[in-house]
Design a protein around this motif. Structure first.
Motif, short mmCIF file in Angstrom:
data_model
loop_
_atom_site.label_atom_id
_atom_site.label_comp_id
_atom_site.label_asym_id
_atom_site.label_seq_id
_atom_site.Cartn_x
_atom_site.Cartn_y
_atom_site.Cartn_z
N GLU A 84 0.84 -1.20 0.00
CA GLU A 84 0.00 0.00 0.00
C GLU A 84 0.87 1.25 0.00
OE1 GLU A 84 -2.67 0.44 3.38
OE2 GLU A 84 -3.02 2.53 2.86
N ASP A 103 -0.49 -4.85 3.22
CA ASP A 103 -0.87 -3.57 3.82
C ASP A 103 -0.08 -3.56 5.13
OD1 ASP A 103 -2.01 -1.51 5.23
OD2 ASP A 103 -4.09 -2.13 4.90
N LEU A 105 0.36 -1.53 7.57
CA LEU A 105 -0.38 -1.17 8.78
C LEU A 105 -1.80 -0.79 8.37
CD1 LEU A 105 0.63 -1.20 11.65
CD2 LEU A 105 0.64 1.27 11.60
N ASP A 106 -2.72 -1.67 8.69
CA ASP A 106 -4.13 -1.41 8.38
C ASP A 106 -4.78 -0.72 9.57
OD1 ASP A 106 -6.64 -1.80 6.85
OD2 ASP A 106 -7.15 -2.99 8.62
N GLY A 107 -5.61 0.27 9.25
CA GLY A 107 -6.32 0.99 10.32
C GLY A 107 -5.43 2.04 10.95
N SER A 108 -4.55 2.64 10.15
CA SER A 108 -3.52 3.48 10.77
C SER A 108 -4.11 4.75 11.42
CB SER A 108 -2.38 3.79 9.82
OG SER A 108 -2.85 4.26 8.59
N ASN A 198 -19.65 1.61 7.96
CA ASN A 198 -19.54 3.01 8.36
C ASN A 198 -20.85 3.72 8.01
OD1 ASN A 198 -19.08 5.74 8.69
ND2 ASN A 198 -16.97 5.64 7.94
N TRP A 232 -18.11 -1.11 14.63
CA TRP A 232 -17.22 -0.54 13.59
C TRP A 232 -15.91 -0.15 14.26
CZ3 TRP A 232 -16.94 -0.95 8.65
CH2 TRP A 232 -16.14 -0.09 7.89
N ALA A 234 -13.10 0.60 12.44
CA ALA A 234 -12.38 1.49 11.52
C ALA A 234 -11.00 0.94 11.17
CB ALA A 234 -12.29 2.92 12.04
N ALA A 235 -10.81 -0.35 11.38
CA ALA A 235 -9.64 -1.07 10.87
C ALA A 235 -10.20 -2.40 10.40
CB ALA A 235 -8.60 -1.29 11.95
N MET A 236 -10.10 -2.64 9.10
CA MET A 236 -10.65 -3.88 8.55
C MET A 236 -10.11 -5.10 9.31
SD MET A 236 -10.06 -5.38 4.76
CE MET A 236 -11.34 -6.32 3.95
N TYR A 252 -17.65 -2.72 3.28
CA TYR A 252 -17.32 -1.36 2.87
C TYR A 252 -17.81 -1.27 1.43
CZ TYR A 252 -15.55 3.18 3.98
OH TYR A 252 -15.50 4.51 4.30
N LYS A 264 -13.41 1.88 -1.23
CA LYS A 264 -12.36 2.26 -0.27
C LYS A 264 -11.25 1.21 -0.17
CE LYS A 264 -10.86 4.22 3.79
NZ LYS A 264 -11.09 5.37 4.65
N LEU A 265 -11.64 -0.05 -0.09
CA LEU A 265 -10.64 -1.07 0.24
C LEU A 265 -9.91 -1.57 -1.01
CD1 LEU A 265 -12.71 -2.95 2.96
CD2 LEU A 265 -10.85 -1.31 3.29
N ARG A 266 -8.66 -1.91 -0.83
CA ARG A 266 -7.80 -2.32 -1.93
C ARG A 266 -7.90 -3.84 -2.15
NH1 ARG A 266 -5.32 2.30 0.39
NH2 ARG A 266 -6.14 1.23 2.22
N GLU A 270 -5.95 -6.03 0.78
CA GLU A 270 -6.98 -5.99 1.83
C GLU A 270 -8.07 -7.02 1.50
OE1 GLU A 270 -6.64 -1.47 3.58
OE2 GLU A 270 -7.71 -1.65 1.70
P1 AHG Z 1 -5.54 1.88 5.90
O1 AHG Z 1 -5.32 2.40 7.30
O2 AHG Z 1 -4.62 0.75 5.57
O3 AHG Z 1 -5.55 2.97 4.86
O4 AHG Z 1 -6.98 1.18 5.82
C1 AHG Z 1 -8.10 1.76 6.46
C2 AHG Z 1 -9.36 1.14 5.88
C3 AHG Z 1 -9.84 -0.11 6.57
O5 AHG Z 1 -8.99 -0.72 7.42
C4 AHG Z 1 -11.07 0.32 7.35
O6 AHG Z 1 -12.04 -0.68 7.32
C5 AHG Z 1 -11.49 1.57 6.67
O7 AHG Z 1 -10.37 2.11 6.04
C6 AHG Z 1 -12.05 2.56 7.64
O8 AHG Z 1 -12.69 3.54 6.92
P2 AHG Z 1 -13.48 4.76 7.60
O9 AHG Z 1 -12.44 5.80 7.85
O10 AHG Z 1 -14.47 5.15 6.53
O11 AHG Z 1 -14.14 4.27 8.87
#
Ligand code: AHG
Ligand code: MN
Ligand code: MN
Length: 324
Positions: A84, A103, A105-108, A198, A232, A234-236, A252, A264-266, A270
């Motif tokens: 990523e 990825d 760091l997911d949910g950074s 979300n 939710w 906010a980190a997959m 998502y 949004k997701l790759r 992901e």
């Molecule tokens: P990353 O931090 O790798 O960019 O991924 C974030 C992704 C995923 O992990 C999560 O489900 C989603 O973004 C959260 O999105 P919102 O900000 O819309 O909640």
């Protein structure tokens, strides 16, 4: 509790793939350490840079990417990586057997609030007839994955791993620095009353998702005849971990919030690895119209809609898409 190597051997994993996974995990153990030091090590906060996708990079995104990239490219078994946080793919050993997408760091966005984050990875065989510096190496369907997983940096550091023989959880024993098997044959319950989406994007969704979620919220007296709960993280990686542990539907979906970014997701690092884990645990992963593992990628950073989790609930959600 068993260590990783004997478990992988029992699953018939060959020595090169085993060494790749163990090498990758050495970087994840180091990330786990940095994450746990947080502000003490000055690891939190953002950098001044953006990645190729126009997202601001956190310090931990950059550090995690560098750690994983370095160990994989030095492993001798990796032909190329896609991350990523890298503009394009990076060549490794021309004779390497495998390619790895990740990825780091997911949910950074969760780093600064001491909440769940993780590393997601996908491993495929490297085509022999494509050069190490050619991104075409990575344009393979998710069905071609030979291993997929994530490392979740939570209250404990956990690895969820599949090599095509079901899903296992391992927990990092921080006193000895070893991942020990804590759950074999992970199964996603077929039914659920829990959804993860979300909700703030609701007005931007397509009609099918609008109708499905509206019916979930109607509860026991609505057409789905049950009372749902919502989560939710906010980190997959955190949301999928909950789904693997106790079921649920995580999505998502496509939205019209930003016309240049309908998803949004790759796909590569992901959606695909999570889809393999979920399917290997008896669940389902779809875009709404196509199984995620059957998508032919056209670009390494491409994005997709994701609907995954408990099989019967995902099928219910898909039936709204078929009607639409
Ligand atoms: P990353 O931090 O790798 O960019 O991924 C974030 C992704 C995923 O992990 C999560 O489900 C989603 O973004 C959260 O999105 P919102 O900000 O819309 O909640
Ligand atoms: Mn991510
Ligand atoms: Mn990330």
């Amino acid at each position: 509790m068993r260590q990783l190597a004997p478990v992988l051997r029992q699953d018939g994993v060959n020595s090169n793939l085993m060494s790749l996974i163990q090498t990758l995990l050495t970087a994840c153990k180091e990330i786990s350490f940095h994450v746990s030091q947080g502000d003490l090590a000055g690891m939190l906060g953002a950098t001044a840079d953006e990645n190729i996708q126009g997202e601001q990079q956190k310090k931990l995104d950059v550090i995690s990417n560098q750690l994983i990239k370095d160990v994989l490219l030095e492993s001798g078994v990796v032909k190329a990586i896609a991350s990523e946080e890298e503009d394009t793919t990076v060549a490794g050993d021309e004779n390497g057997d495998y390619i790895v997408s990740f990825d780091p760091l997911d949910g950074s966005s969760n780093t600064d609030i001491n909440s769940l984050i993780g590393t997601i990875f996908s491993v495929m065989k490297a085509p022999k007839d494509i050069a190490a510096n050619d991104p075409a190496l990575f344009l393979q369907k998710g069905r071609a994955q030979v291993a997929a997983g994530y490392v979740l940096y939570g209250p404990s550091t956990m690895l969820a791993l599949t090599t095509g023989n079901g899903v296992r959880f391992f927990t990092l024993d921080k006193t000895h620095g070893e991942f020990l098997e804590t759950h074999s044959n992970v199964q996603v319950p077929k039914d659920t009353k829990e959804f993860a989406i979300n909700m703030s994007n609701q007005r931007h969704w397509q009609p099918a998702m609008q109708h499905y979620i509206a019916d979930c919220i109607k509860g026991e007296t609505g057409p789905l005849a049950k009372n749902y709960n919502m989560r939710w993280i906010a980190a997959m990686v955190g949301d999928v971990h909950r789904v693997l542990c106790r079921g649920g539907i995580f999505t998502y979906p496509q939205d019209t919030k930003n016309p240049n970014k309908p998803y949004k997701l790759r796909l590569l690092y992901e959606a695909m690895p999570m889809a393999m884990l979920v399917e290997q645990a008896g669940g389902l992963a779809s875009t709404g119209y196509e199984n995620i593992l059957d998508i032919q990628p056209s670009e390494i950073h491409q994005r997709v809609a994701v609907i995954l989790g408990s099989k019967n609930e995902v099928e219910t959600c898909l039936s709204y898409h078929q009607k639409a």
